[in-house]
Design a protein around this motif. Structure first.
Motif, PDB file in Angstrom:
ATOM      1  N   TYR A 160      79.942   4.931  76.883  1.00 54.63           N
ATOM      2  CA  TYR A 160      79.818   6.362  76.596  1.00 54.63           C
ATOM      3  C   TYR A 160      80.694   6.753  75.410  1.00 54.63           C
ATOM      4  N   LEU A 161      81.950   6.285  75.412  1.00 54.15           N
ATOM      5  CA  LEU A 161      82.881   6.626  74.337  1.00 54.15           C
ATOM      6  C   LEU A 161      82.399   6.087  72.999  1.00 54.15           C
ATOM      7  N   THR A 162      81.964   4.838  72.975  1.00 54.63           N
ATOM      8  CA  THR A 162      81.479   4.227  71.734  1.00 54.63           C
ATOM      9  C   THR A 162      80.249   4.954  71.213  1.00 54.63           C
ATOM     10  N   HIS A 163      79.362   5.315  72.119  1.00 53.51           N
ATOM     11  CA  HIS A 163      78.154   6.063  71.731  1.00 53.51           C
ATOM     12  C   HIS A 163      78.528   7.402  71.102  1.00 53.51           C
ATOM     13  N   ASN A 164      79.441   8.144  71.729  1.00 52.06           N
ATOM     14  CA  ASN A 164      79.822   9.457  71.221  1.00 52.06           C
ATOM     15  C   ASN A 164      80.520   9.371  69.875  1.00 52.06           C
ATOM     16  N   LEU A 165      81.413   8.393  69.726  1.00 48.36           N
ATOM     17  CA  LEU A 165      82.127   8.264  68.456  1.00 48.36           C
ATOM     18  C   LEU A 165      81.183   7.867  67.335  1.00 48.36           C
ATOM     19  N   SER A 166      80.207   7.004  67.623  1.00 46.82           N
ATOM     20  CA  SER A 166      79.245   6.603  66.598  1.00 46.82           C
ATOM     21  C   SER A 166      78.337   7.773  66.216  1.00 46.82           C
ATOM     22  N   MET A 167      78.008   8.617  67.197  1.00 48.50           N
ATOM     23  CA  MET A 167      77.189   9.796  66.901  1.00 48.50           C
ATOM     24  C   MET A 167      77.940  10.760  65.998  1.00 48.50           C
ATOM     25  N   LYS A 168      79.238  10.916  66.249  1.00 47.45           N
ATOM     26  CA  LYS A 168      80.053  11.808  65.415  1.00 47.45           C
ATOM     27  C   LYS A 168      80.160  11.256  63.991  1.00 47.45           C
ATOM     28  N   ASP A 169      80.274   9.931  63.872  1.00 46.79           N
ATOM     29  CA  ASP A 169      80.338   9.313  62.550  1.00 46.79           C
ATOM     30  C   ASP A 169      79.044   9.560  61.772  1.00 46.79           C
ATOM     31  N   ASN A 170      77.923   9.495  62.456  1.00 49.62           N
ATOM     32  CA  ASN A 170      76.622   9.690  61.794  1.00 49.62           C
ATOM     33  C   ASN A 170      76.422  11.130  61.365  1.00 49.62           C
ATOM     34  N   ASN A 171      77.064  12.053  62.096  1.00 50.53           N
ATOM     35  CA  ASN A 171      76.893  13.472  61.779  1.00 50.53           C
ATOM     36  C   ASN A 171      77.808  13.941  60.651  1.00 50.53           C
ATOM     37  N   GLU A 172      78.804  13.109  60.333  1.00 52.11           N
ATOM     38  CA  GLU A 172      79.756  13.542  59.286  1.00 52.11           C
ATOM     39  C   GLU A 172      79.238  13.186  57.883  1.00 52.11           C
ATOM     40  N   LYS A 190      88.037  13.954  66.316  1.00 51.62           N
ATOM     41  CA  LYS A 190      86.938  13.362  67.085  1.00 51.62           C
ATOM     42  C   LYS A 190      87.386  13.063  68.519  1.00 51.62           C
ATOM     43  N   ALA A 191      88.588  12.526  68.655  1.00 53.98           N
ATOM     44  CA  ALA A 191      89.066  12.119  69.975  1.00 53.98           C
ATOM     45  C   ALA A 191      89.284  13.311  70.890  1.00 53.98           C
ATOM     46  N   ILE A 192      89.762  14.427  70.318  1.00 51.27           N
ATOM     47  CA  ILE A 192      90.101  15.588  71.127  1.00 51.27           C
ATOM     48  C   ILE A 192      88.873  16.204  71.788  1.00 51.27           C
ATOM     49  N   LYS A 193      87.688  15.872  71.295  1.00 49.38           N
ATOM     50  CA  LYS A 193      86.453  16.406  71.865  1.00 49.38           C
ATOM     51  C   LYS A 193      85.900  15.533  72.998  1.00 49.38           C
ATOM     52  N   ASP A 194      86.496  14.356  73.179  1.00 47.68           N
ATOM     53  CA  ASP A 194      86.025  13.467  74.238  1.00 47.68           C
ATOM     54  C   ASP A 194      86.388  14.048  75.609  1.00 47.68           C
ATOM     55  N   LYS A 195      85.466  13.943  76.554  1.00 56.67           N
ATOM     56  CA  LYS A 195      85.641  14.574  77.867  1.00 56.67           C
ATOM     57  C   LYS A 195      86.795  13.966  78.652  1.00 56.67           C
ATOM     58  N   ALA A 196      86.916  12.650  78.637  1.00 60.14           N
ATOM     59  CA  ALA A 196      88.016  12.010  79.370  1.00 60.14           C
ATOM     60  C   ALA A 196      89.353  12.345  78.720  1.00 60.14           C
ATOM     61  N   PHE A 197      89.369  12.450  77.391  1.00 58.10           N
ATOM     62  CA  PHE A 197      90.592  12.794  76.675  1.00 58.10           C
ATOM     63  C   PHE A 197      91.027  14.212  77.020  1.00 58.10           C
ATOM     64  N   ILE A 198      90.053  15.109  77.150  1.00 56.94           N
ATOM     65  CA  ILE A 198      90.361  16.484  77.572  1.00 56.94           C
ATOM     66  C   ILE A 198      90.946  16.476  78.984  1.00 56.94           C
ATOM     67  N   CYS A 199      90.378  15.628  79.865  1.00 56.27           N
ATOM     68  CA  CYS A 199      90.880  15.520  81.238  1.00 56.27           C
ATOM     69  C   CYS A 199      92.309  14.976  81.261  1.00 56.27           C
ATOM     70  N   LEU A 200      92.631  14.102  80.306  1.00 54.84           N
ATOM     71  CA  LEU A 200      94.001  13.597  80.196  1.00 54.84           C
ATOM     72  C   LEU A 200      94.965  14.749  79.955  1.00 54.84           C
ATOM     73  N   PHE A 201      94.626  15.640  79.026  1.00 52.49           N
ATOM     74  CA  PHE A 201      95.478  16.792  78.749  1.00 52.49           C
ATOM     75  C   PHE A 201      95.521  17.745  79.940  1.00 52.49           C
ATOM     76  N   LEU A 202      94.391  17.888  80.632  1.00 53.26           N
ATOM     77  CA  LEU A 202      94.360  18.748  81.814  1.00 53.26           C
ATOM     78  C   LEU A 202      95.239  18.183  82.929  1.00 53.26           C
ATOM     79  N   SER A 203      95.290  16.849  83.041  1.00 50.84           N
ATOM     80  CA  SER A 203      96.138  16.232  84.069  1.00 50.84           C
ATOM     81  C   SER A 203      97.611  16.505  83.789  1.00 50.84           C
TER      82      SER A 203
END
Length: 439
Positions: A427-439, A75-88
């Motif tokens: 934004y992060l909390t919203h996205n993680l909760s959406m992923k939880d609902n979809n699983e 779930k975390a690896i799909k977060d946009k800021a987390f992706i930017c961390l790896f890109l940095s």
């Protein structure tokens, strides 16, 4: 034999699943969440005021987030800021590789991946804030207290500094230099102005005014940072325009806030008039285009540094040549006098240092982050509170980095992680909760 191997694999998978289940239960426990929030507040209080203690709190935050990653990496690896961390991290490696080809005699033995990655610590903070506006407000309050603690702890004689500041002297409170504490207090002043006008309980207004707004205003004044009051002034003008673009509306209360801030900013401009007018003579020299005629005053030094950066930017436009380039530009110059080269190690512009170090890709990465944070602020649906704070901070931070290198100092790292963490949590909390609902 094959059956035994299968048995070992199945048992290992069972044990791993059991461990994940226990860790998931731990990180979702309210007591553990409270513990992590306490560490976040400790980080806000002590990261710059008393770093050894602040680093301890930061370590617990990192440990807690690693536990989250262990259970929720997909779930975390799909977060946009987390992706930017790896890109940095990738960008710092690519810039280092480029330096080994372009400036092999100056290149480091290995890349410093933390130089940009540390600016993404806000993701860890955002997760543990859990999208709670009460926690966000509390964090920003502790940020303000942390700024005041920095002045108190670092100052050799706080009472003497206060009295000298009142007498008109420029005070740095023995923290880096006056511009740094001025920047920390400047954004505190802007945010406290907003909350002073918007909070309805009179007790809250009085508390913020007496214990946050006035002290931060005092520090902003006595540090006499020209880029600070310039940033406050421009931020005050542009914020209502940006808010209208995003929300298509702006209320009278917001206008009062901005106009009031603008009035106080005008006072700050008057307060620093002497320092500003001292270099008025530079304007016609700069307009003439002859860099060699510009004297090495405070502003003149900056212009010389920025001019020296141009060849480095042209030669390594896309990737730059690593974080030490800001020093190489000065030390390798054949135009700068030796006393300047021995005194300064950076270019006094976070944006120019970003592009000489990491090229256009570095600029693009941070433009995207600023855009993502602005977008994230709209996920707090109740009102424009988070959007206004986000707009204020980004405008303020971008402007002050035109004239000082906050982006590559702990001061800027601290500011970004505290403010961005409070914005990105929604934004992060919203996205993680959406992923939880979809699983």
């Amino acid at each position: 034999m094959l059956e035994r191997v299968r048995g070992i694999i199945c048992y290992s998978m069972y044990k791993m699943s059991n461990i994940k289940s226990k860790i998931t239960h731990l990180i979702e426990d309210k007591m553990f969440e409270t513990f992590m929030f306490i560490n976040i507040l400790g980080y806000a209080l002590f990261k710059i005021s008393y770093r050894p203690l602040g680093d301890i709190f930061q370590s617990f935050i990192v440990l807690g987030f690693l536990l989250f990653l262990f259970c929720n990496f997909k779930k975390a690896i799909k977060d946009k800021a987390f992706i930017c961390l790896f890109l940095s991290i990738l960008l710092t490696c690519l810039s280092w590789i480029n330096s080994t080809f372009q400036i092999p005699h100056l290149a480091k033995d290995s890349p410093n991946i933390g130089i940009l990655a540390d600016l993404f610590f806000f993701i860890f903070i955002a997760y543990w804030l859990k999208g709670s506006i009460k926690k966000v407000r509390t964090l920003w309050l502790f940020y303000a207290i942390g700024v005041f603690l920095t002045a108190l702890i670092h100052s050799n004689d706080i009472l003497a500094d206060i009295m000298n500041g009142i007498a008109g002297q420029r005070i740095d409170f023995n923290y880096v230099n006056a511009n740094h504490l001025g920047a920390l207090a400047g954004i505190t002043f802007l945010i406290s102005c907003y909350y002073t006008f918007t909070f309805k309980p009179i007790k809250s207004k009085i508390f913020i005014t007496l214990f946050i707004l006035i002290p931060s205003l005092f520090i902003t004044i006595v540090t006499q940072g020209r880029q600070i009051w310039l940033a406050i002034l421009i931020t005050s003008i542009l914020t209502p325009i940006v808010i209208f673009i995003f929300s298509k509306k702006i209320n009278v209360k917001s206008l009062i806030i901005i106009l009031s801030t603008l009035t106080i900013s005008a006072y700050l401009a008057i307060n620093t008039n002497n320092r500003l007018h001292n270099e008025n003579y530079l304007i016609p020299i700069i307009l003439s285009g002859d860099i060699n005629d510009i004297p090495y005053s405070s502003m003149g030094i900056r212009i010389h540094f920025w001019s020296e950066s141009i060849p480095w930017i042209k030669n390594n436009l896309f990737l730059g040549t690593g974080e030490d380039t800001r020093s190489f530009v000065i030390q390798e110059s054949t135009n700068l006098p030796q006393e300047i080269k021995s005194k300064f190690t950076h270019l006094h512009s976070g944006h120019i240092e970003l592009i000489v170090s990491y090229g256009l890709l570095g600029i693009v990465l941070f433009l995207y982050i600023y855009t993502l944070i602005m977008y994230s602020s709209t996920f707090y649906k109740k009102n424009n509170e988070v959007l206004i704070i986000s707009t204020m901070f980004i405008l303020f931070f971008v402007i002050i980095n035109c004239f000082e290198s906050f982006l590559f100092f702990k001061t800027g790292e601290y500011m970004i992680n505290i403010i961005f963490g409070g914005i990105y949590t929604f934004y992060l909390t919203h996205n993680l909760s959406m992923k939880d609902n979809n699983e």
